[in-house]
Design a protein around this motif. Structure first.
Motif, short mmCIF file in Angstrom:
data_model
loop_
_atom_site.label_atom_id
_atom_site.label_comp_id
_atom_site.label_asym_id
_atom_site.label_seq_id
_atom_site.Cartn_x
_atom_site.Cartn_y
_atom_site.Cartn_z
N PRO A 12 60.37 -14.47 -41.49
CA PRO A 12 59.85 -14.93 -40.20
C PRO A 12 58.39 -15.33 -40.27
O PRO A 12 57.68 -15.05 -41.25
CB PRO A 12 60.04 -13.69 -39.33
N CYS A 13 57.97 -15.98 -39.19
CA CYS A 13 56.55 -16.26 -38.97
C CYS A 13 55.93 -16.99 -40.16
O CYS A 13 54.77 -16.74 -40.53
CB CYS A 13 55.78 -14.98 -38.66
N SER A 14 56.71 -17.90 -40.76
CA SER A 14 56.24 -18.71 -41.90
C SER A 14 55.72 -17.84 -43.03
O SER A 14 54.97 -18.31 -43.88
CB SER A 14 55.15 -19.69 -41.44
N GLN A 15 56.10 -16.55 -43.02
CA GLN A 15 55.62 -15.57 -43.99
C GLN A 15 54.10 -15.44 -43.95
O GLN A 15 53.48 -15.09 -44.94
CB GLN A 15 56.09 -15.92 -45.40
N ARG A 16 53.54 -15.76 -42.79
CA ARG A 16 52.08 -15.65 -42.63
C ARG A 16 51.72 -14.70 -41.51
O ARG A 16 50.61 -14.73 -40.99
CB ARG A 16 51.48 -17.03 -42.33
N GLY A 17 52.71 -13.88 -41.10
CA GLY A 17 52.46 -12.94 -40.03
C GLY A 17 53.57 -11.93 -39.94
O GLY A 17 54.57 -12.00 -40.66
N GLU A 18 53.40 -10.97 -39.07
CA GLU A 18 54.38 -9.91 -38.85
C GLU A 18 55.22 -10.25 -37.63
O GLU A 18 54.69 -10.58 -36.58
CB GLU A 18 53.66 -8.57 -38.66
N PHE A 31 45.53 -17.40 -39.91
CA PHE A 31 46.66 -18.22 -39.47
C PHE A 31 46.82 -18.07 -37.96
O PHE A 31 46.47 -17.04 -37.36
CB PHE A 31 47.93 -17.79 -40.18
N HIS A 32 47.40 -19.08 -37.34
CA HIS A 32 47.65 -19.02 -35.91
C HIS A 32 48.82 -19.96 -35.59
O HIS A 32 49.32 -20.67 -36.47
CB HIS A 32 46.39 -19.39 -35.12
N GLY A 33 49.24 -19.93 -34.33
CA GLY A 33 50.39 -20.73 -33.91
C GLY A 33 51.57 -19.84 -33.61
O GLY A 33 51.63 -18.68 -34.04
#
Length: 798
Positions: free
Chosen positions: A136-142, A158-160
């Motif tokens: 999930p989350c482009s693998q850039r977040g939890e 990262f954001h979005g």
């Protein structure tokens, strides 16, 4: 069975059959769903309390005490005070073993609250099926589950909505410096790193490396390259200096030309800006431009500066007009002021008295996660200064432990850094997974690695390990051990054949069942050990193959012995018949392994006797119980009138197929044998034998004799003749013959009045004989009883 409650983006699930320990409940949730439920807010608790049914032992949730800290096991995050929902007085850790958490669903008091419990207690599992995708989350977040949706908590930089956007920093355009950048997420974006270098003769002002931070700012200002500066030159006394400065006043590649006033001539050489290499050593040329006069005027005696040297040349005498003194400093010191002074025509020295100052090195700072301890001989961070470096606990120094400021204004060695002490790289246990968080680098001090196992395996050992300051991991390496199922045994009269993937009778083991010949498997042919530590299906049994139920034949009996159950494989049945019946077919039958009986079904047939014949002149009346002339048949015999039964009056067909008694006959009744009368003849006809029933005998007398008695006698059914045999008497009364021949009975009665008694008697006798003869000729007439004649005289006269 599993029941679930739809909640928008994901589902809550719970087991509605069977209770589990906490470990079994988590294994159950991870097998069929995502994990034990991770409750994130009060609204979620309210929803669960409304949707999940009441259960007396309540439900396990995904909180457990790890290393003394209550932790959400699914995220490995410690439980915060804001998220706690303990019941009053909880957690109380009674008996010091209450490391797992239950939730009071629909409890009368404190419904929805939590309570700590021993992990080996049995409760229902409360699970959730995650809506977050595997990556999930482009693998850039939890990915954070929320009711009816989920949201991405982006990592720094990262954001979005799906953390798809990267923080951008301003594009760098350094002046005069060479730049080399790496861009992992795009040009001049988060984590972009740029290194800077200057050309020869130029030195950097600012950091050597810049990194794009999550704040959209660079870690430092953009560095610049400035030309290396030389000391400023002054025009000599009685002369002047003309300079060109391509990179700045008295900087790298500056060139200066000296000239003297009239009457003076220059002494010395053309000077230019020192090369960069010399500049870095803080060296300048030790000669200066001077103009020498024509008369020797004395100047004050000069002395060498402290930490320096003096070198003079005297044209017109020591320290006189025209004398030139060059100043230099000891190694590690730089001349501050005029490098040379000249005695002028006025008796004064050009310039000011120089001094030697310790050459300065760049100010050092402690490395990140480290400390700096310096000793300064000739001033802060100046020639002779020594700085020792050390690192915080858990970090090791990479580079020199100390640096010294050299005479060239540079530090010995390279700048050290404190790197986190590394531990051996961990790998996931066989059949397990590894999830690590790294504070200071991969598998370095402060790194924490959590271990989990694949479905069907349980962790043996620590659930997490931490890299310590000594470069070792806490605890021992855990293992993933296949979940064990109870050991299976072959069913009675059967066999067991198992294949074990991960160990005897563990997850993935498959056991096939079979039965001995004559037995059929009742239940599953194979069972598999599941991730829950239970076997699929129930235990099969080997039951004897059954044959159709046998029944006794009609008029027979059945006697069976059963080895493995009524009318099953191995059963033997013997057949017999009742008395009077004979067995036709197999005397015994056995139930075979194919479920069929040996032989054919027998039957009991009635024993037959020979057919009886009705005796001649007789009758037979038969009753048949089991068929004509068969066992139990009874025949009664009788004879016609005039016949007597000789033999058994009745006969019965016995169980041996023979009749009781003898064959009867009807024999004609015999009358006494008659003889011919004296002086007469006897003529008889015999229907059924001499002098037997219905034999007729006719009597006649010789001429001259008269028959006295009946002419015809008949043998009656009683065995007697109808009359006594007649006699032949001598004929002496012709008149009477006429009377007897032609008189009726009435006439005799009238005549009897006038005749004598003897005559009356004689007439009556003759009349009687006449009537008897009529009856013999007429079978339908009543024969009556034969007359008994007692008066022999009358018989003789007749």
């Amino acid at each position: 069975a599993v029941t679930w409650v739809e909640v928008g983006a994901w589902t809550y699930n719970y087991s509605d059959q069977g209770d589990y320990t906490w470990e079994q409940a988590r294994n159950y949730c991870q097998t069929f769903f995502t994990d034990l439920v991770a409750i994130q807010n009060k609204r979620e608790i309210e929803h669960l309390n409304e949707s999940v049914p009441f259960h007396g032992r309540y439900y396990w949730i995904g909180i457990r005490k790890l290393g003394g800290t209550w932790t959400w096991v699914g995220t490995r995050k410690a439980l915060t005070k804001e998220a706690e929902n303990w019941a009053a007085g909880e957690p109380n850790n009674r008996r010091s073993n209450q490391d797992c958490v239950e939730i009071y669903i629909k409890r009368q008091r404190e419904s929805g609250k939590w309570n700590d419990e021993p992990c080996n207690r049995r409760k229902r599992a409360l699970c959730y099926q995650a809506s977050c995708q595997p990556f999930p989350c482009s693998q850039r977040g939890e990915c954070v589950e929320t009711i009816k949706s989920y949201r991405c908590k982006c990592y720094p930089g990262f954001h979005g909505p799906e953390c798809e956007d990267v923080v951008q920093c301003a594009k760098l355009e350094p002046k005069g410096a060479r730049m080399n950048c790496s861009h992992p997420f795009g040009d001049f974006s988060y984590n972009s790193t740029c290194a800077f270098e200057c050309q020869e003769g130029f030195e950097r002002r600012g950091a050597s490396t810049l990194r794009c931070l999550p704040s959209q700012q660079w870690s430092a200002e953009t560095p610049t390259c400035t030309a290396v500066a030389c000391p400023q030159l002054a025009a000599p006394e009685r002369g002047r200096v003309d300079c060109s400065h391509p990179h700045g006043t008295f900087a790298f590649n500056s060139t200066c030309a000296f000239s003297c006033q009239e009457g003076f001539e220059p002494t010395g050489v053309r000077r230019s800006g020192a090369p960069a290499a010399l500049r870095r050593l803080n060296l300048i040329y030790p000669v200066s431009e001077t103009c020498s006069p024509t008369a020797a005027i004395a100047c004050p005696v000069l002395s060498a500066p402290d930490r320096g040297e003096l070198n003079c040349s005297h044209l017109h005498g020591d320290f006189a007009f025209g004398s030139t003194c060059a100043f230099s400093c000891q190694t590690g010191f730089a001349l501050m002021g005029s490098e040379s002074r000249e005695c002028t025509a006025t008796g004064t020295w050009t310039g000011d008295a120089p001094r030697c100052e310790a050459i300065a090195c760049p100010v050092l700072s402690a490395p990140a996660r480290g400390e700096l301890n310096c000793s300064h001989l000739h001033g802060d961070f100046a020639f002779g200064a020594t700085c020792a470096f050390s690192c915080q606990t858990g970090f090791a120094l990479r580079g020199p432990e100390s640096r010294e400021c050299t005479a060239t204004g540079t530090w010995t060695g390279d700048a050290p850094r404190c790197e986190a002490i590394t531990c051996p790289v961990l790998s996931a246990p066989d059949r397990g997974e590894l999830n690590c968080s790294h504070l200071h680098g991969d598998f370095a001090f402060g790194s924490t690695c959590a271990f989990s196992c694949q479905t069907g395996f349980v962790l043996t050992g620590l659930e997490s390990r931490e890299c310590t300051a000594t470069g070792t991991w806490t605890g021992d390496a855990p293992r993933c051990k296949a979940v064990a199922c109870p050991v299976l045994s072959a069913p009675d009269r059967g066999e067991l054949n198992c294949s074990h993937l991960h160990g005897d009778f563990t997850f993935g083991s498959t056991c096939a069942f079979s039965c001995q010949m004559g037995f059929a498997l009742m239940g599953l042919e194979s069972r598999e050990c599941t991730a829950m530590g239970t076997w699929t299906g129930g235990a099969p049994q080997c039951e004897a193959i059954t044959c159709p139920v046998l029944s006794a034949p009609d008029r027979g009996e059945l006697n069976c012995s059963h080895l493995h159950g009524d009318f099953a494989f191995g059963s033997k049945c013997a057949f017999s018949c009742q008395t009077g019946f004979a067995l036709r077919g197999s005397e015994s039958r056995e139930c075979t392994a194919t479920g069929t009986w040996t032989g054919d079904a027998p039957r009991c047939e009635v024993i037959k006797c020979s057919a009886l014949v009705t005796p001649k002149m007789g009758e037979a009346a038969c009753s048949h119980l089991h068929g004509d002339f068969a066992f139990g048949s009874t025949c009664a015999f009788s004879c016609q009138m005039g016949f007597v039964l000789m033999g058994s009056e009745s006969r019965e067909c016995t169980a041996t197929g023979t009749w009781t008694g003898d064959t009867p006959q009807c024999k004609a009744i015999s009358c006494p044998v008659l003889d011919s009368p004296s002086r007469g003849q006897l003529s008889c006809s015999h229907v059924h034998g001499n002098f037997t029933y219905n034999s007729t005998c006719t009597f006649s007398c010789e001429e001259g004799f008269v028959r006295m008695g009946a002419e015809v006698l008949l043998c009656a059914a009683t065995g007697n003749w109808t009359r006594h045999p007649p006699v032949c008497a001598e004929d002496g009364a012709p008149f009477l013959k006429q009377v007897l021949a032609y008189s009726s009975g009435t006439a005799l009665a009238v005549a009897g009045v006038v005749l004598s008694g003897i005559l009356i008697a004689l007439l009556a006798k003759r009349l009687s004989d006449r009537e008897e003869k009529k009856k013999l000729l007429n079978p339908t007439s009543d024969l009556g009883s034969p007359g008994i004649f007692t008066n022999a005289a009358y018989d003789a006269n007749l």
